[in-house]
Design a protein around this motif. Sequence first.
Motif, PDB file in Angstrom:
ATOM      1  N   HIS A   7      13.666 -23.149  12.039  1.00  0.00           N
ATOM      2  CA  HIS A   7      15.373 -23.308  11.307  1.00  0.00           C
ATOM      3  C   HIS A   7      15.958 -23.547  11.308  1.00  0.00           C
ATOM      4  CE1 HIS A   7      18.043 -20.821   9.487  1.00  0.00           C
ATOM      5  NE2 HIS A   7      17.792 -20.099   8.300  1.00  0.00           N
ATOM      6  N   THR A  41      19.784 -26.792  -0.982  1.00  0.00           N
ATOM      7  CA  THR A  41      18.871 -25.860  -0.638  1.00  0.00           C
ATOM      8  C   THR A  41      17.417 -26.092   0.042  1.00  0.00           C
ATOM      9  OG1 THR A  41      18.163 -23.432  -0.564  1.00  0.00           O
ATOM     10  CG2 THR A  41      18.733 -24.697  -2.636  1.00  0.00           C
ATOM     11  N   GLY A  43      13.647 -24.638   1.749  1.00  0.00           N
ATOM     12  CA  GLY A  43      12.756 -23.776   2.374  1.00  0.00           C
ATOM     13  C   GLY A  43      11.226 -25.058   3.340  1.00  0.00           C
ATOM     14  N   HIS A  45       7.523 -23.856   3.716  1.00  0.00           N
ATOM     15  CA  HIS A  45       6.848 -22.217   4.121  1.00  0.00           C
ATOM     16  C   HIS A  45       5.042 -23.048   4.871  1.00  0.00           C
ATOM     17  CE1 HIS A  45       4.408 -18.456   3.167  1.00  0.00           C
ATOM     18  NE2 HIS A  45       4.884 -17.590   2.581  1.00  0.00           N
ATOM     19  N   ALA A  53      13.921 -20.625   4.896  1.00  0.00           N
ATOM     20  CA  ALA A  53      15.117 -21.370   4.098  1.00  0.00           C
ATOM     21  C   ALA A  53      16.589 -21.261   4.238  1.00  0.00           C
ATOM     22  CB  ALA A  53      15.213 -20.677   3.028  1.00  0.00           C
ATOM     23  N   ILE A  57      20.671 -21.059  -1.197  1.00  0.00           N
ATOM     24  CA  ILE A  57      19.515 -19.962  -0.964  1.00  0.00           C
ATOM     25  C   ILE A  57      18.834 -18.881  -2.652  1.00  0.00           C
ATOM     26  CG2 ILE A  57      17.077 -17.989  -0.328  1.00  0.00           C
ATOM     27  CD1 ILE A  57      18.311 -19.097   2.040  1.00  0.00           C
ATOM     28  N   VAL A 195      12.599 -20.365  -1.811  1.00  0.00           N
ATOM     29  CA  VAL A 195      11.673 -20.110  -1.386  1.00  0.00           C
ATOM     30  C   VAL A 195       9.884 -19.843  -2.533  1.00  0.00           C
ATOM     31  CG1 VAL A 195      10.886 -17.434  -0.001  1.00  0.00           C
ATOM     32  CG2 VAL A 195      12.719 -18.692  -0.257  1.00  0.00           C
TER      33      VAL A 195
END
Length: 300
Positions: A7, A41, A43, A45, A53, A57, A195
């Motif tokens: 992050h 923004t 993110g 995964h 993220a 967001i 996301v």
Amino acid sequence: MTTEPMHAALASAVADARRGPAGDVTQVYPALAAVDPALLTAGVHRLAGDPVATGHIESRFILMSVAKPFTLALAVDLHGASRVLALTGDAPTGLPFNDPAAITGRPGGLTNPMVNPGAISVASLLTEDAIREGLSRFAGRSLAADAAMVSAIHATNQRNRLLATLLAERSLLGSGVEEALHLYTFQSCLGLGVVELARMGGVLAGGGVDPATGERVVSAEAARVAVEAMAVAGLYEASKAWMASVGLAAKSGIAGGLVMVAPGVGALAAYSPGLDPTGNPLRAQHVARVMAPRLAASQG
């Protein structure tokens, strides 16, 4: 890399990207021309580790061309790679993503699934329900098309109509011209955030398996074909240089979305509506470029 360092690295990459130019929003479709180019923004995964993220967001955007690798995977699962690629081709064109010369100047009109002609052929092999339900499985939640955007793009899609007509003349569609145009526009107008898009990329990174649930979304072959197509032309004519310098396949869209896949590790998604001259989101590319080695080396 644990969640906290990932992050922090992502937040640093986003902050660094904000210090550079934002780029210009697309003028291809008037419906997208009023978006703030400063939005940004991103993110991540991973297959192991919680998703992260940062940035704006809450921003939602339509997939546009970022839908292409995912609908390609769905079509491969339904029809097999041979039939799909026989309609699309699999080679870079060296031309802008919506250039008719990519059809008229090539043997048989074949291009690849990541530019508009090939992607229209892919969409023509599916149905609206298959696209919506399939991409929703990738995202892990129900996705819906922005009806106003579908109507607005249909009203200004003269270039895609020309492409679809040229494809039909060469027997490269699985449906009629109007149905193919509708399906392509429909998939382009599904809305989501980074996301969900990062999770979609994570499915491709995991060989077709959802990294959040462990459930299979598409076959391993379909995921492989999609990632290989992204490597060939995911960033259009900038793809060769991107793969040489970054090394991870990515797909962009003129609405500002971008997804980058590290097979066996995870995926990054970013959104920045401002584009560079090739039609790729400028700040999203910066984030992806900075994060690529961190993502590739991540172990959860």
